[in-house]
Design a protein around this motif. Sequence first.
Motif, PDB file in Angstrom:
ATOM      1  N   LYS A   2       0.663  -1.201  -0.042  1.00 31.51           N
ATOM      2  CA  LYS A   2      -0.010   0.114   0.032  1.00 31.51           C
ATOM      3  C   LYS A   2       0.936   1.291  -0.085  1.00 31.51           C
ATOM      4  N   ASP A   3       0.394   2.291  -0.556  1.00 35.49           N
ATOM      5  CA  ASP A   3       0.862   3.732  -0.328  1.00 35.49           C
ATOM      6  C   ASP A   3       0.833   3.883   0.934  1.00 35.49           C
ATOM      7  N   VAL A   4       2.053   3.787   1.917  1.00 31.42           N
ATOM      8  CA  VAL A   4       2.043   4.116   3.334  1.00 31.42           C
ATOM      9  C   VAL A   4       1.918   5.653   3.453  1.00 31.42           C
ATOM     10  N   LYS A   5       2.425   6.350   2.831  1.00 32.28           N
ATOM     11  CA  LYS A   5       2.439   7.810   3.065  1.00 32.28           C
ATOM     12  C   LYS A   5       0.934   8.493   2.580  1.00 32.28           C
ATOM     13  N   GLY A   6       0.545   7.949   1.490  1.00 30.17           N
ATOM     14  CA  GLY A   6      -0.931   8.372   1.089  1.00 30.17           C
ATOM     15  C   GLY A   6      -2.119   7.980   2.240  1.00 30.17           C
ATOM     16  N   THR A   7      -1.761   6.772   2.702  1.00 29.01           N
ATOM     17  CA  THR A   7      -2.803   6.168   3.722  1.00 29.01           C
ATOM     18  C   THR A   7      -2.602   7.185   4.732  1.00 29.01           C
ATOM     19  N   ILE A   8      -1.120   7.517   5.330  1.00 24.59           N
ATOM     20  CA  ILE A   8      -1.095   8.061   6.597  1.00 24.59           C
ATOM     21  C   ILE A   8      -1.654   9.769   6.394  1.00 24.59           C
ATOM     22  N   ILE A   9      -1.451  10.164   5.394  1.00 24.80           N
ATOM     23  CA  ILE A   9      -1.871  11.563   4.992  1.00 24.80           C
ATOM     24  C   ILE A   9      -3.530  11.652   5.009  1.00 24.80           C
ATOM     25  N   ARG A  10      -4.148  10.558   4.506  1.00 29.69           N
ATOM     26  CA  ARG A  10      -5.585  10.403   4.302  1.00 29.69           C
ATOM     27  C   ARG A  10      -6.029  10.207   5.684  1.00 29.69           C
ATOM     28  N   ILE A  11      -5.565   9.518   6.556  1.00 30.61           N
ATOM     29  CA  ILE A  11      -6.112   9.027   7.877  1.00 30.61           C
ATOM     30  C   ILE A  11      -5.875  10.344   8.533  1.00 30.61           C
ATOM     31  N   ILE A  12      -4.843  11.416   8.549  1.00 28.44           N
ATOM     32  CA  ILE A  12      -4.765  12.482   9.450  1.00 28.44           C
ATOM     33  C   ILE A  12      -5.681  13.441   8.903  1.00 28.44           C
ATOM     34  N   ALA A  13      -5.606  13.565   7.763  1.00 32.88           N
ATOM     35  CA  ALA A  13      -6.426  14.622   7.059  1.00 32.88           C
ATOM     36  C   ALA A  13      -8.018  14.393   7.591  1.00 32.88           C
ATOM     37  N   GLU A  14      -8.593  13.132   7.522  1.00 33.44           N
ATOM     38  CA  GLU A  14      -9.928  12.648   8.061  1.00 33.44           C
ATOM     39  C   GLU A  14     -10.012  13.331   9.426  1.00 33.44           C
ATOM     40  N   TYR A  15      -8.728  12.646  10.161  1.00 36.49           N
ATOM     41  CA  TYR A  15      -9.093  13.099  11.739  1.00 36.49           C
ATOM     42  C   TYR A  15      -9.173  14.416  11.831  1.00 36.49           C
ATOM     43  N   LEU A  16      -8.651  15.355  11.167  1.00 34.68           N
ATOM     44  CA  LEU A  16      -8.381  16.945  11.480  1.00 34.68           C
ATOM     45  C   LEU A  16      -9.504  17.435  10.721  1.00 34.68           C
ATOM     46  N   ASP A  17     -10.255  16.777   9.798  1.00 35.70           N
ATOM     47  CA  ASP A  17     -11.348  17.352   9.234  1.00 35.70           C
ATOM     48  C   ASP A  17     -10.698  18.191   8.048  1.00 35.70           C
ATOM     49  N   LYS A  18      -9.674  18.032   7.677  1.00 44.48           N
ATOM     50  CA  LYS A  18      -8.967  18.865   6.282  1.00 44.48           C
ATOM     51  C   LYS A  18      -8.905  18.043   5.153  1.00 44.48           C
ATOM     52  N   GLU A  19      -8.377  18.969   4.126  1.00 44.92           N
ATOM     53  CA  GLU A  19      -8.213  18.104   2.755  1.00 44.92           C
ATOM     54  C   GLU A  19      -6.770  17.543   2.891  1.00 44.92           C
ATOM     55  N   GLU A  20      -6.750  16.427   2.176  1.00 44.34           N
ATOM     56  CA  GLU A  20      -5.220  15.829   2.079  1.00 44.34           C
ATOM     57  C   GLU A  20      -4.298  16.864   1.776  1.00 44.34           C
ATOM     58  N   MET A  32       0.677  20.485  13.383  1.00 38.25           N
ATOM     59  CA  MET A  32      -0.689  19.910  13.042  1.00 38.25           C
ATOM     60  C   MET A  32      -1.743  20.143  13.815  1.00 38.25           C
ATOM     61  N   GLY A  33      -1.300  20.272  15.204  1.00 34.42           N
ATOM     62  CA  GLY A  33      -2.418  20.459  16.181  1.00 34.42           C
ATOM     63  C   GLY A  33      -2.586  19.101  16.915  1.00 34.42           C
ATOM     64  N   LEU A  34      -1.926  17.998  16.734  1.00 32.95           N
ATOM     65  CA  LEU A  34      -2.259  16.785  17.157  1.00 32.95           C
ATOM     66  C   LEU A  34      -1.479  16.819  18.683  1.00 32.95           C
ATOM     67  N   ASP A  35      -2.063  15.980  19.640  1.00 34.42           N
ATOM     68  CA  ASP A  35      -1.284  15.847  20.927  1.00 34.42           C
ATOM     69  C   ASP A  35      -1.008  14.547  21.082  1.00 34.42           C
ATOM     70  N   SER A  36      -0.310  13.869  21.907  1.00 26.87           N
ATOM     71  CA  SER A  36      -0.095  12.480  22.184  1.00 26.87           C
ATOM     72  C   SER A  36      -1.203  11.714  22.109  1.00 26.87           C
ATOM     73  N   LEU A  37      -2.207  11.882  22.674  1.00 28.35           N
ATOM     74  CA  LEU A  37      -3.518  11.076  22.711  1.00 28.35           C
ATOM     75  C   LEU A  37      -3.815  11.166  21.271  1.00 28.35           C
ATOM     76  N   ASP A  38      -4.037  12.111  20.461  1.00 24.89           N
ATOM     77  CA  ASP A  38      -4.482  12.099  19.038  1.00 24.89           C
ATOM     78  C   ASP A  38      -3.577  10.995  18.253  1.00 24.89           C
ATOM     79  N   ILE A  39      -2.295  11.343  18.604  1.00 27.03           N
ATOM     80  CA  ILE A  39      -1.400  10.325  17.902  1.00 27.03           C
ATOM     81  C   ILE A  39      -1.530   8.879  18.038  1.00 27.03           C
ATOM     82  N   MET A  40      -1.821   8.608  19.364  1.00 31.49           N
ATOM     83  CA  MET A  40      -1.937   7.299  19.715  1.00 31.49           C
ATOM     84  C   MET A  40      -3.208   6.722  19.141  1.00 31.49           C
ATOM     85  N   GLU A  41      -4.377   7.559  18.857  1.00 25.24           N
ATOM     86  CA  GLU A  41      -5.474   7.004  18.065  1.00 25.24           C
ATOM     87  C   GLU A  41      -5.174   6.894  16.814  1.00 25.24           C
TER      88      GLU A  41
END
Length: 73
Positions: A2-20, A32-41
Amino acid sequence: MKDVKGTIIRIIAEYLDKEESEISSSSTFTEMGLDSLDIMELVMQMQEELDRKIELSQEITTIDKLVELIEKQ
């Protein structure tokens, strides 16, 4: 593989409710405004989608570093 970077960016974008396109792979998670709890999730979701165990450390502060870590494992 799988495209690892693309997948990670998509997951973070969805989580932050932003465009990729708004997510920079060189920005730190803190910038990006993520704290340690966000990152674990997010890591749990990434592990599920990528079907890989991700061992985070303090040095992993950006998407680029996270991609490098995952691809090495």
